[in-house]
Design a protein around this motif. Structure first.
Motif, PDB file in Angstrom:
ATOM      1  N   ARG A  63     -23.359  -5.213  11.437  1.00  0.00           N
ATOM      2  CA  ARG A  63     -24.524  -5.361  12.322  1.00  0.00           C
ATOM      3  C   ARG A  63     -25.302  -6.642  12.058  1.00  0.00           C
ATOM      4  NH1 ARG A  63     -28.645  -2.478  12.270  1.00  0.00           N
ATOM      5  NH2 ARG A  63     -28.664  -2.157  10.003  1.00  0.00           N
ATOM      6  N   ARG A  68     -23.517 -13.331  18.388  1.00  0.00           N
ATOM      7  CA  ARG A  68     -23.933 -12.325  19.365  1.00  0.00           C
ATOM      8  C   ARG A  68     -22.754 -11.833  20.185  1.00  0.00           C
ATOM      9  NH1 ARG A  68     -29.281 -14.762  22.178  1.00  0.00           N
ATOM     10  NH2 ARG A  68     -29.322 -12.703  23.145  1.00  0.00           N
ATOM     11  N   GLU A  69     -21.819 -12.727  20.504  1.00  0.00           N
ATOM     12  CA  GLU A  69     -20.618 -12.315  21.238  1.00  0.00           C
ATOM     13  C   GLU A  69     -19.833 -11.274  20.458  1.00  0.00           C
ATOM     14  OE1 GLU A  69     -16.228 -13.986  22.530  1.00  0.00           O
ATOM     15  OE2 GLU A  69     -17.610 -15.276  21.421  1.00  0.00           O
ATOM     16  N   GLU A 128     -26.194  -7.625  15.680  1.00  0.00           N
ATOM     17  CA  GLU A 128     -27.493  -7.162  16.171  1.00  0.00           C
ATOM     18  C   GLU A 128     -28.667  -7.858  15.496  1.00  0.00           C
ATOM     19  OE1 GLU A 128     -27.506  -2.982  15.472  1.00  0.00           O
ATOM     20  OE2 GLU A 128     -25.575  -2.651  16.471  1.00  0.00           O
ATOM     21  N   ALA A 177     -15.502 -12.620  16.457  1.00  0.00           N
ATOM     22  CA  ALA A 177     -14.994 -11.463  17.197  1.00  0.00           C
ATOM     23  C   ALA A 177     -13.550 -11.171  16.813  1.00  0.00           C
ATOM     24  CB  ALA A 177     -15.109 -11.708  18.702  1.00  0.00           C
ATOM     25  N   GLY A 222     -21.020  -8.996  18.624  1.00  0.00           N
ATOM     26  CA  GLY A 222     -21.753  -7.744  18.515  1.00  0.00           C
ATOM     27  C   GLY A 222     -22.787  -7.696  17.411  1.00  0.00           C
TER      28      GLY A 222
END
Length: 293
Positions: free
Chosen positions: A6, A47-48, A52, A145, A50
């Motif tokens: 996260r 951010r791509e 947070e 990612a 995920g």
């Protein structure tokens, strides 16, 4: 179950001496790659994937980074009055939501390992990503990612590092890994060597500035002795962590640019400009003119 990633640490406390005098008053992380600051490209990648919560480890004279990720009401009012709604929408899209960013200080330049340790209380007891803002990775799907996919494949307590191939005559300038058995898109890291002597590297795969690490690294960094250059070296701590936890490498798809060097930074600007449909045709024409073609 594998704990989700996260949070991400972005160490931005460096002095940027290789870009003086440009970085005398402006952080190197705010140097533009086309029309977006270097740091914004790296945040976009996080951010791509995920992420947070993004944790910036800053130093003195870095307040402009915090300002960049905040609202600027005077600019927004001016754009509204001039009916430049596309620009407003663009700014809004880049703005993190409240509580999505944290800033902590590294008071002394004691190395990457120390910068990571400075974020320990914000990260807490959970795995996290580490992205070096000196490195841009241009890819259809972000490097982090791709690493997340591998992390979910290798299971609990796995640490993942991004790697790329490097010519043999340059391996002595980087951290190099040894490659073992493959697990999906990842392979077992059998050893890690920081700047191996010429001809002694275990492979041609270097560490590329993207990591997924387990929180036990903080306890090692807290007691880490000084390494090369009189700094707390992250690679030294990872070598110790690898005695108890597995490390995996991911040979990512895409091209990395070392924007801590002038050549890498200039190459990134050219590559990112040529990837833009709105400016690539005119830019390509100008490049040919400059090259005398």
């Amino acid at each position: 179950m594998t704990k989700p990633i996260r949070k991400a640490i972005l160490p931005v406390a460096g002095l940027g001496t290789r870009f003086l005098p440009a970085t005398k008053a402006m952080p190197k992380e705010m140097l533009p790659v086309v029309d977006r600051p270097l740091i914004q490209h790296v945040v976009d990648e996080a951010r791509e994937a995920g992420i947070e919560h993004i944790i910036f480890v800053t130093g003195r004279n870095k307040a402009v980074i915090e300002d960049h990720f905040d609202r600027q009401y005077e600019l927004e009012v001016t754009l509204t009055e001039r009916r430049k709604f596309a620009d407003l929408e663009h700014l809004e899209r880049d703005l993190p939501i409240p509580g999505q960013t944290s800033f902590t200080r590294q008071q002394s330049p004691l190395g990457l390992g120390h910068a990571v340790w400075c974020a320990r209380d914000i990260v807490g007891e959970e795995p996290f990503a580490l992205l070096l803002p000196d490195v841009l990775v241009q890819a259809e799907r972000g490097c982090l990612a791709q690493m997340m996919d591998a992390y979910n494949e290798v299971g609990q307590r796995g640490n993942v590092i991004a790697v790329e191939e490097m010519p043999d005559d340059k391996l002595h300038m980087y951290g190099v890994v040894g490659a073992g058995k493959s697990t999906g898109k990842a392979f077992a890291v059998t050893e890690m060597i920081e700047k191996p002597p010429r001809g002694k590297a275990p492979s041609n795969l270097i560490i590329t500035g993207r990591y997924i690490l387990q929180p036990e690294i903080f306890g090692i960094l807290e007691n880490q002795s000084w390494g090369a250059g009189g700094e707390i070296q992250l690679t030294d701590a990872m070598i110790k962590l690898a005695m108890n936890q597995p490390f995996f490498g991911v040979k990512f798809e895409g091209r990395a640019f070392d924007c801590g060097s002038k050549i890498g930074f200039l190459a990134a600007n050219v590559a990112y400009a040529l990837a833009r449909d709105d400016i690539a045709p005119a830019f390509r024409t100008e490049l040919k003119r400059l090259l005398g073609e």
